[in-house]
Design an enzyme around this catalytic site. Structure first.
Site, PDB file in Angstrom:
ATOM      1  N   SER A  60       5.456   9.526   0.000  1.00  0.00           N
ATOM      2  CA  SER A  60       6.855   9.153   0.210  1.00  0.00           C
ATOM      3  C   SER A  60       7.434   9.812   1.459  1.00  0.00           C
ATOM      4  O   SER A  60       7.011  10.891   1.872  1.00  0.00           O
ATOM      5  CB  SER A  60       7.698   9.561  -0.997  1.00  0.00           C
ATOM      6  OG  SER A  60       7.208   8.958  -2.169  1.00  0.00           O
TER       7      SER A  60
HETATM    8  N1  SAH Z   1       4.661  11.171  -5.415  1.00  0.00           N
HETATM    9  C1  SAH Z   1       3.927  10.729  -4.242  1.00  0.00           C
HETATM   10  C2  SAH Z   1       4.179   9.281  -3.923  1.00  0.00           C
HETATM   11  C3  SAH Z   1       3.218   8.440  -4.615  1.00  0.00           C
HETATM   12  S1  SAH Z   1       3.296   6.712  -4.304  1.00  0.00           S
HETATM   13  C4  SAH Z   1       4.239  11.642  -3.087  1.00  0.00           C
HETATM   14  O1  SAH Z   1       4.418  12.812  -3.294  1.00  0.00           O
HETATM   15  O2  SAH Z   1       4.257  11.222  -1.958  1.00  0.00           O
HETATM   16  C5  SAH Z   1       3.339   6.140  -5.970  1.00  0.00           C
HETATM   17  C6  SAH Z   1       2.099   6.357  -6.787  1.00  0.00           C
HETATM   18  O3  SAH Z   1       2.364   5.820  -8.076  1.00  0.00           O
HETATM   19  C7  SAH Z   1       0.844   5.655  -6.288  1.00  0.00           C
HETATM   20  O4  SAH Z   1      -0.167   6.594  -6.050  1.00  0.00           O
HETATM   21  C8  SAH Z   1       0.484   4.719  -7.441  1.00  0.00           C
HETATM   22  O5  SAH Z   1      -0.906   4.590  -7.651  1.00  0.00           O
HETATM   23  C9  SAH Z   1       1.153   5.394  -8.621  1.00  0.00           C
HETATM   24  N2  SAH Z   1       1.410   4.538  -9.778  1.00  0.00           N
HETATM   25  C10 SAH Z   1       1.826   3.239  -9.801  1.00  0.00           C
HETATM   26  N3  SAH Z   1       1.968   2.808 -11.058  1.00  0.00           N
HETATM   27  C11 SAH Z   1       1.643   3.844 -11.879  1.00  0.00           C
HETATM   28  C12 SAH Z   1       1.585   4.024 -13.290  1.00  0.00           C
HETATM   29  N4  SAH Z   1       1.871   3.054 -14.145  1.00  0.00           N
HETATM   30  N5  SAH Z   1       1.214   5.243 -13.770  1.00  0.00           N
HETATM   31  C13 SAH Z   1       0.890   6.248 -12.928  1.00  0.00           C
HETATM   32  N6  SAH Z   1       0.925   6.151 -11.582  1.00  0.00           N
HETATM   33  C14 SAH Z   1       1.294   4.964 -11.056  1.00  0.00           C
END
Ligand code: SAH
Length: 209
Positions: A60
């Site tokens: 993010s």
């Molecule tokens: N928190 C991260 C951003 C991650 S992007 C940071 O620090 O930058 C969002 C993430 O959510 C992705 O890796 C995606 O695979 C995950 N995701 C999507 N749907 C999900 C679900 N149902 N359960 C767990 N993770 C999920």
């Protein structure tokens, strides 16, 4: 590329965009964001942008991490936070310095493993990384002071409210093309929902990968 000056610029940008909480700014100037992205992208690690982390996912934008962390600190207590969507583990690392225990769940096995390894390398000891589908939260570890969703659900995830403590906050993006950041606070006499700003997250998807 990863110098103190580069990091300071990222913090200045976050401040300009309106994040004022000194605890958030202090933690974000310490957590090495470049460790969480591919080496080929480390020259961009302190730009205020989302970056690819593989498997079609992104780390993010720093401002969004700061904003959501600031909102998280508004919860009544700071004991247990659940993050849904670990990605590379950066947001979890930031939360680990502000909450007693961080639970984080990621549906993509390889990302989950990499995040766990990285957090271990950094000596972060209070983050529990789980490979799983976080759509239904983490009932076995509930209740939480904060549930933060790092991926956008098409509809408001109301089921998660019961995994919040009183005074707890659910912070999440909702929508498809156009998304909005929202917050639901749980109080003794019900919930209060606040609509915040327009955002852009990857979608929350069902099942494991
Ligand atoms: N928190 C991260 C951003 C991650 S992007 C940071 O620090 O930058 C969002 C993430 O959510 C992705 O890796 C995606 O695979 C995950 N995701 C999507 N749907 C999900 C679900 N149902 N359960 C767990 N993770 C999920």
């Amino acid at each position: 590329m990863t110098s103190a000056r580069t990091r300071a610029r990222m913090i200045d940008r976050i401040k300009q965009l309106g994040v004022e909480d000194q605890r958030v700014l202090a933690v974000m100037s310490n957590v090495p964001r470049h460790v969480f992205v591919d080496e080929a992208l480390s020259h961009k690690a302190y730009d205020d942008t989302a970056l690819p982390i593989g498997h079609g996912q992104t780390i993010s934008q720093p401002y969004i991490v700061a904003r959501m962390t600031e909102l998280a600190l508004g919860a009544a207590q700071h004991e247990k936070v659940l993050e849904i969507g670990t990605g590379c583990g950066y947001q979890a690392a930031v939360l680990s310095q502000l909450f007693k225990t961080v639970y984080t769940i990621e549906r993509i096995g390889q990302l989950s493993k990499n995040a766990r390894d990285r957090l271990n390398q950094l000596g972060v000891r209070n983050v529990r990384v789980r490979h799983g589908d976080g759509s239904a939260g983490m009932p076995d570890a509930a209740p939480f002071d904060v549930i933060l969703i790092a991926a956008a659900a098409p509809i408001v995830p109301e089921d998660l409210i019961e995994q919040l403590r009183l005074g707890g906050r659910l912070i999440f993006p909702v929508g498809d093309e156009v998304q909005e950041l929202r917050m639901i606070e749980r109080h003794e006499d019900g919930v209060v929902e606040t609509r915040l700003e327009k955002v852009r997250f990857v979608p929350l998807l069902p099942g494991l990968a």
